[in-house]
Design an enzyme around this catalytic site. Structure first.
Site, PDB file in Angstrom:
ATOM      1  CB  SER A  91      -0.034   1.668   9.054  1.00  0.00           C
ATOM      2  OG  SER A  91       0.238   0.991   7.845  1.00  0.00           O
ATOM      3  CE  LYS A 126       1.346   4.115   5.454  1.00  0.00           C
ATOM      4  NZ  LYS A 126       1.301   2.746   6.024  1.00  0.00           N
ATOM      5  CB  SER A 184      -3.108   3.293   5.643  1.00  0.00           C
ATOM      6  OG  SER A 184      -2.037   2.931   6.483  1.00  0.00           O
TER       7      SER A 184
END
Length: 379
Positions: free
Chosen positions: A61, A64, A121
């Site tokens: 993640s 991102k 997230s």
């Protein structure tokens, strides 16, 4: 931050190109329980500590951050707006992994999606934002890779906006450090979102997985990541006074480990290094002989503040030499590069900075040019 004036300059008649700050010897041994890591001084861009810094790995993640960077760019260019309502596609709704729980029947604003992506997230939020900016996640990924290339992320390739595993989706600690610094530098108006501890959407409150936000008041971001292959990852940033450090740890064994190892890295940087301002922007450094101009001396300096991260009590060992090509002939414009200053610490290269003219000097009249031409014949 400390200042160091003046700095001894040795003069050589050479020309040189700019060079990035280099890693210098650590003041103390450091062991970090991570597959790869890097500690960066935000002000100088220098690496203070690292291991396997260019080793490719799943970014999970941490991806991102690039999704956010592209979205922030679209907001800045007014291609989208925070208040804009975004329809939720079937693709965004069904995406696997962490979620903010958006629904196809309920449009959601860009502002809500940004917070859901950063704090919760949410993979669903990431896909919805990608579709809002580019029309499809595939087109958005092309934008992500373009930005990665522009930022110098040479060992990075994105295959999606979420960080879900893919054989052609990878990055490095070094590249992700560059990306985190770019967000802080280029979009300071949005960076405070990374310090939010929780966010509620659809009556569901989720906390930020970056536990350092609770442990250290100096830490104000940035992002966690986890997949089975990537392990537990964390990019963190802390500010103490005027100094900011960025730590990237990848491939730790647990949620607790990524927090503790990141904290140790940041503490190490603050404890054993100083950020030194050598020269402020446009302060005169030296005067260079100028030929065929309305004046025969040119004031020179730096076009921006010159900072270095140095091991504590090592500032007196920093040396510099100025290199420029002679003869230097008018006309010269203010801001024009006229040479290079090379910095070394204990004989090891640190960085290079362009030496620029601090004033504009026009060409002399015919008699002045002729006189200098004659002098150069015998110089």
């Amino acid at each position: 931050m400390k200042r160091l004036f003046p700095l001894l300059l040795s003069l050589f008649a050479l020309s040189a190109t700019a060079q990035q700050p280099q890693i210098h010897a650590a003041p103390q041994d450091l062991s970090v329980a991570a597959k790869s890591y890097v500690l960066i001084d935000f002000q100088t861009g220098q690496t203070l500590a690292s291991q396997n810094v260019h080793e490719r790995a799943e970014p999970a993640s941490l991806t991102k951050l690039m999704t956010a960077y592209v979205v922030f760019g679209a907001l800045y260019q007014k291609r989208i707006a925070l208040t804009q309502a975004v329809p939720v596609s079937e693709h965004a709704w069904r995406v696997q992994g962490s979620r903010m729980f958006i629904e196809p029947s309920r449009p959601v604003t860009v502002d809500e999606l940004v917070r859901g992506m950063i704090v919760q997230s949410g993979n669903d939020a990431s896909v919805a934002l990608a579709e809002a900016v580019a029309g499809s996640e595939g087109a958005f990924v092309q934008m992500m890779n373009k930005e990665a290339g522009r930022l110098g992320m040479r060992n990075t390739r994105f295959a999606n906006s979420t960080g879900l595993p893919h054989p052609e989706h990878y990055s490095t600690a070094h590249d992700l450090g560059l990306l985190a610094a770019a967000i802080i530098r280029d979009f300071p108006e949005y960076y405070p979102l990374y310090s939010l501890r929780e966010y509620a959407y659809n009556k569901i409150t989720q906390v930020n997985r970056n536990r350092l936000l609770w442990l250290d008041p100096n830490i104000d971001g940035v992002k966690t990541g986890y997949t089975e292959a990537a392990g537990y990852c964390l990019i963190s940033s802390a500010r103490r006074g005027e100094r900011r450090l960025i730590a990237v740890v990848m491939g730790t064994a647990s949620d607790n480990a990524r927090a503790m190892e990141s904290q140790r890295l940041l503490n190490y940087g603050f404890q054993f290094y100083d950020t030194v301002r050598l020269y402020p922007k446009e302060r005169e450094v030296t005067v260079i002989q100028l030929w065929k101009g309305t004046q025969d001396k040119l004031k020179t300096g730096f076009g921006s503040d010159v900072y270095f991260s140095l091991p504590k009590h090592q500032a007196d060992k920093l040396k510099a030499k100025m290199e420029y090509k002679q003869p230097l002939i008018a006309p010269i414009s203010a801001g024009q590069k006229v040479g290079t200053v090379k910095f070394t610490l204990n004989g090891k290269p640190m960085a290079e900075h362009p030496l620029v003219a601090l004033e504009t000097v026009h060409t002399a009249n015919f008699f002045g040019r002729a006189w200098d031409s004659m002098r150069l014949l015998f110089n």
